[in-house]
Design a protein around this motif. Structure first.
Motif, short mmCIF file in Angstrom:
data_model
loop_
_atom_site.label_atom_id
_atom_site.label_comp_id
_atom_site.label_asym_id
_atom_site.label_seq_id
_atom_site.Cartn_x
_atom_site.Cartn_y
_atom_site.Cartn_z
N GLU A 120 0.83 -1.20 0.00
CA GLU A 120 0.00 0.00 0.00
C GLU A 120 0.87 1.25 0.00
OE1 GLU A 120 -3.10 2.01 3.08
OE2 GLU A 120 -3.52 -0.07 2.49
N GLY A 121 0.54 2.20 -0.90
CA GLY A 121 1.28 3.45 -1.01
C GLY A 121 2.51 3.39 -1.87
N ALA A 122 2.97 2.20 -2.24
CA ALA A 122 4.20 2.05 -3.02
C ALA A 122 3.92 2.23 -4.51
CB ALA A 122 4.82 0.69 -2.76
N GLU A 123 4.96 2.65 -5.24
CA GLU A 123 4.89 2.81 -6.69
C GLU A 123 5.81 1.81 -7.37
OE1 GLU A 123 5.99 6.78 -7.65
OE2 GLU A 123 4.21 7.71 -6.74
N ARG A 124 5.41 1.39 -8.58
CA ARG A 124 6.25 0.50 -9.38
C ARG A 124 6.26 1.01 -10.83
NH1 ARG A 124 7.45 -0.65 -5.03
NH2 ARG A 124 7.52 -2.70 -3.99
N LYS A 125 7.46 1.04 -11.41
CA LYS A 125 7.61 1.53 -12.78
C LYS A 125 7.08 0.51 -13.78
CE LYS A 125 11.22 3.04 -16.02
NZ LYS A 125 12.68 3.26 -16.17
N LEU A 126 6.37 1.00 -14.82
CA LEU A 126 5.84 0.16 -15.89
C LEU A 126 6.81 0.18 -17.07
CD1 LEU A 126 2.15 1.40 -15.72
CD2 LEU A 126 3.01 -0.79 -14.89
N SER A 127 7.12 -1.00 -17.60
CA SER A 127 8.05 -1.07 -18.73
C SER A 127 7.40 -0.63 -20.03
CB SER A 127 8.58 -2.50 -18.89
OG SER A 127 7.55 -3.37 -19.35
N GLY A 128 6.06 -0.80 -20.14
CA GLY A 128 5.35 -0.45 -21.37
C GLY A 128 5.32 -1.55 -22.39
N ILE A 129 5.85 -2.75 -22.05
CA ILE A 129 5.83 -3.89 -22.96
C ILE A 129 5.01 -5.00 -22.33
CG2 ILE A 129 7.21 -5.51 -24.30
CD1 ILE A 129 9.57 -3.61 -24.00
N LYS A 130 3.71 -4.97 -22.56
CA LYS A 130 2.80 -6.01 -22.07
C LYS A 130 2.93 -6.24 -20.57
CE LYS A 130 0.26 -7.45 -25.55
NZ LYS A 130 -1.22 -7.46 -25.51
N ASP A 131 2.99 -5.15 -19.79
CA ASP A 131 2.97 -5.30 -18.33
C ASP A 131 1.63 -5.88 -17.90
OD1 ASP A 131 5.50 -4.12 -17.56
OD2 ASP A 131 4.70 -2.23 -18.28
N LYS A 132 1.66 -6.85 -16.99
CA LYS A 132 0.45 -7.48 -16.50
C LYS A 132 0.06 -6.86 -15.17
CE LYS A 132 -1.45 -12.05 -15.30
NZ LYS A 132 -1.12 -13.49 -15.18
N LEU A 133 -1.12 -6.20 -15.13
CA LEU A 133 -1.63 -5.58 -13.91
C LEU A 133 -2.80 -6.41 -13.40
CD1 LEU A 133 -1.80 -1.84 -15.11
CD2 LEU A 133 0.18 -3.13 -14.30
N GLU A 134 -2.76 -6.78 -12.12
CA GLU A 134 -3.85 -7.53 -11.50
C GLU A 134 -4.39 -6.71 -10.33
OE1 GLU A 134 -2.99 -12.05 -11.40
OE2 GLU A 134 -1.02 -11.06 -11.46
N ILE A 135 -5.66 -6.30 -10.42
CA ILE A 135 -6.32 -5.55 -9.37
C ILE A 135 -7.49 -6.40 -8.91
CG2 ILE A 135 -7.48 -3.39 -8.77
CD1 ILE A 135 -5.96 -2.09 -11.10
N GLY A 136 -7.34 -7.03 -7.74
CA GLY A 136 -8.33 -8.03 -7.34
C GLY A 136 -8.29 -9.17 -8.34
N TYR A 137 -9.46 -9.53 -8.86
CA TYR A 137 -9.51 -10.60 -9.85
C TYR A 137 -9.57 -10.04 -11.28
CZ TYR A 137 -14.49 -9.41 -9.50
OH TYR A 137 -15.68 -8.74 -9.46
N VAL A 138 -9.44 -8.71 -11.44
CA VAL A 138 -9.48 -8.09 -12.77
C VAL A 138 -8.06 -7.93 -13.29
CG1 VAL A 138 -10.22 -6.08 -14.11
CG2 VAL A 138 -11.61 -6.87 -12.18
N GLN A 139 -7.86 -8.26 -14.55
CA GLN A 139 -6.52 -8.28 -15.14
C GLN A 139 -6.45 -7.33 -16.33
OE1 GLN A 139 -4.37 -12.16 -15.79
NE2 GLN A 139 -4.69 -11.62 -17.92
N PHE A 140 -5.39 -6.53 -16.37
CA PHE A 140 -5.14 -5.63 -17.49
C PHE A 140 -3.74 -5.90 -18.04
CE2 PHE A 140 -8.16 -3.30 -14.89
CZ PHE A 140 -9.01 -2.70 -15.79
N PHE A 141 -3.53 -5.54 -19.30
CA PHE A 141 -2.20 -5.47 -19.88
C PHE A 141 -1.94 -4.03 -20.29
CE2 PHE A 141 -3.04 -9.99 -20.42
CZ PHE A 141 -1.84 -10.54 -19.98
N PHE A 142 -0.73 -3.54 -19.93
CA PHE A 142 -0.38 -2.15 -20.21
C PHE A 142 0.74 -2.12 -21.25
CE2 PHE A 142 2.47 1.45 -19.55
CZ PHE A 142 1.60 2.52 -19.62
N GLU A 143 0.63 -1.22 -22.23
CA GLU A 143 1.68 -1.09 -23.23
C GLU A 143 1.76 0.34 -23.73
OE1 GLU A 143 0.81 -3.34 -26.76
OE2 GLU A 143 -1.34 -3.08 -26.49
#
Length: 636
Positions: free
Chosen positions: A358-381
């Motif tokens: 909680e409160g922490a940040e993580r850098k996104l690479s922009g190459i198909k990063d997999k984000l999981e928020i609860g049971y919902v899943q996103f890919f970031f690019e």
């Protein structure tokens, strides 16, 4: 008793040739030449009786016929290059043949007018079996309006191109092989007619067709039993694997049954696949500072509201309640970061499988990063790094050679070499052409702009006929020339406001809606709610309401999400008019053909059997339009 379709004989398909004078004419006139040389005569020879009208005292009854409504035209190398240059040239050929088709129907009373209102579907297919200006063609069976998908054959494995065959209910035999003139489903590298699938009642059977010694077909069943397939029928079960090999080349397929018995007749069919919804992150230009302002992206429950906040973008979390806003994405110092926020109900947030405190940040690479928020899943690019859709296409020709090759660029740098292919050089495109050296050209992207620069020992580089030195920006339509090699660059850029994309994925049964009974010359709105005719914000609201097609109640579908326009030239275009999420267009062979972002008003020409993905809904487009289901034989 089992019945098998008689094997086709290639020698019976007459091959025709256009003269050099005919080839020099406009593409529309070439279409007229194709009709006059062969198509009209074959259509009339193959006409079918649809009705016989008794005339009482007349000496003969009135017989009504119908013509085929779809044709595959196979093109030699030169004819293919002349006709299939652009979407417009394809349209011109289709328009010419359809004009003659309609004239034939209108000028002959024996042709039932109602059977020919939609014209004829023209599929233009390249073929190495034909020389230069040669062509041949095949009339296809009419597909009944009530035809449904019974099963699918999907190519799988590491070499898979995502090709997919849909087995429709009106057909009883399906042939798979490497000769597009003979088969229902073209798979390169296989024998001409390699294997077949036969439909007997509600069962599907696999059998081997090819007589070639090096051709084989195997069946791997669910319990990992491998069977060698001969000309005898072998029962196919749901999720069985088919292995087809020829001359040290192997193609792998998986068979899927589509269950129509468990649903009500008035409900749409469904297919079990990943549901994808695309959300683009939109930046805005600050003219005073000559820079972009990047929004803060908040992930929140569907009913959450953040209206009125500046530079804020909200992404809903479907199905999640009473969680507030568990995470956000922020932009700083040229990079995107995800941060976990405090919530009343604990919600896990992960990046690429690693939980974020909680409160922490993580850098996104922009190459198909997999984000999981609860049971919902996103890919970031980041769009400049995206891998699903090419950022540009190179059309490569070499002087004195007929072969044209196409190479897609996906954002990473590529070096063009004149050497023969070498193992382990993944960033190279080898042309095996002695007029250019090993490190001839380097093509790269930076902030969405395409650049080219020549190697130190390379001969002069020309862009549109002018010699250039150093690193140069390249635009769509530019032609790069070095030695005997000519490279045409094609791009379809997104507006500069589109900087990154989030794709929501979830395994689900996705409803499939068949888009049928569409009228030429009309425009349809696809969405969640019919336009209010009394609203002053909608021009022609009552007309839009009559042309409205409701596709879902899901909130991932906008009230008015897409505009489907049918022109008088038998071509349809789809445009994204929503502000919520993108639209994916999947070709009939299973590959992503277009991604139309929200707020872009981007449009794309539809091909017959295209699949349109809007949020959790899948639409099947069945025409009018060409059915470009066979990939270009000249691609790398």
């Amino acid at each position: 008793m089992f019945f098998r379709r008689k094997k086709q004989d290639l020698t019976k398909e007459k091959i025709y040739k256009l003269s050099s004078r005919e080839l020099d004419r406009s593409v529309y006139e070439i279409g007229l030449s194709l009709w006059d040389k062969a198509i009209r005569e074959r259509l009339e020879d193959k006409k079918e009786v649809v009705a016989v009208e008794k005339k009482g005292d007349a000496t003969r009854d009135m017989v009504y016929y119908r013509l085929a409504n779809e044709i595959d035209i196979f093109l030699g190398v030169e004819l293919n290059k002349r006709i299939r240059k652009t979407t417009k040239t394809v349209q011109d050929v289709s328009r010419a043949i359809n004009q003659k088709y309609q004239e034939l129907v209108e000028n002959h009373a024996e042709y039932e007018k109602s059977e020919h209102e939609e014209g004829i579907i023209v599929n233009l297919i390249p073929s190495f079996k034909l020389k230069g200006n040669q062509f041949t063609f095949r009339l296809k069976e009419r597909i009944p309006k009530d035809a449904r998908i019974m099963a699918r054959l999907v190519e799988v494995g590491p070499e898979s191109q995502g090709i997919e065959l849909e087995l429709l209910s009106h057909q009883r035999e399906f042939i798979v092989g490497g000769n597009p003139l003979l088969v229902d489903y073209y798979a390169s590298d296989l024998a001409d007619e390699h294997f077949g699938i036969s439909v007997q009642g509600s069962n599907f059977y696999l059998y081997h067709l090819s007589k070639e010694k090096e051709a084989f077909t195997e069946l791997i069943q669910n319990e990992n039993i491998k069977l060698s397939i001969t000309s005898q029928y072998q029962l196919l079960n749901h999720k069985d694997y088919i292995i087809a090999g020829f001359q040290n080349r192997v193609r792998r397929f998986q068979f899927f049954l589509v269950d129509f018995d468990v649903r009500a007749e008035d409900q749409p069919s469904s297919r079990y696949r990943l549901v994808e919804t695309g959300y683009y992150i939109l930046r805005s230009l600050d003219p005073t500072q000559n820079t972009y302002r990047y929004p803060t992206v908040f992930f929140s429950e569907t009913d959450g509201s953040m209206k009125g906040l500046r530079d804020v973008q909200q992404i809903p979390l479907p199905g999640m309640k009473n969680v507030g806003t568990p995470a956000k994405i922020i932009y700083k110092e040229g990079e995107f970061y995800i941060q976990k926020l405090s919530t009343i109900v604990p919600v896990t947030v992960k990046l690429n499988g690693q939980e974020i405190p909680e409160g922490a940040e993580r850098k996104l690479s922009g190459i198909k990063d997999k984000l999981e928020i609860g049971y919902v899943q996103f890919f970031f690019e980041k769009l400049e790094k995206r891998s699903d859709t090419p950022l540009a296409m190179l059309e490569i020709t070499v002087a004195d050679m007929e072969k044209v090759r196409h190479f897609p660029l996906y954002g990473k740098p590529i070096i063009i070499s004149g050497e023969a292919k070498r193992p382990g050089h993944e960033d190279y495109l080898f042309l095996n052409e002695s007029s250019i050296p090993h490190n001839a050209l380097r093509i790269s992207f930076k902030n969405g702009v395409l650049f080219v620069e020549k190697g130190k020992t390379a001969p002069p580089l020309l862009i549109n006929g002018s010699e250039v030195k150093g690193k140069q920006a390249v635009s769509s339509g530019d032609i790069l020339t070095m030695g005997k090699v000519s490279i045409k660059v094609s791009r379809r850029d997104l507006p500069s406001a589109f900087c990154a994309k989030l794709t929501l994925t979830a395994e689900s049964r996705r409803p499939v809606h068949i888009l049928t009974e569409l009228s030429k010359g009309k425009t349809y709105i696809l969405g969640r709610e019919a336009p209010d005719s009394s609203s002053s914000s909608l021009v022609g609201g009552e007309e839009q309401k009559r042309g409205f097609i409701k596709i879902s109640d899901d909130l991932h579908v906008s009230a008015s999400h897409a505009r489907l326009s049918l022109t008088g030239e038998r071509m349809a275009t789809l445009q994204n008019i929503s502000e919520s999420n993108s639209i994916f267009i999947i070709s009939a062979n299973g590959t992503l053909r277009a991604d139309l972002p929200q707020k872009s008003f981007a449009s794309e020409v539809l091909m017959r059997w295209d699949r349109i993905i809007i949020g959790p809904v899948e639409l099947e487009y069945r025409g009018p339009g060409s059915s470009m289901v066979i990939s270009d034989s000249y691609e790398i």
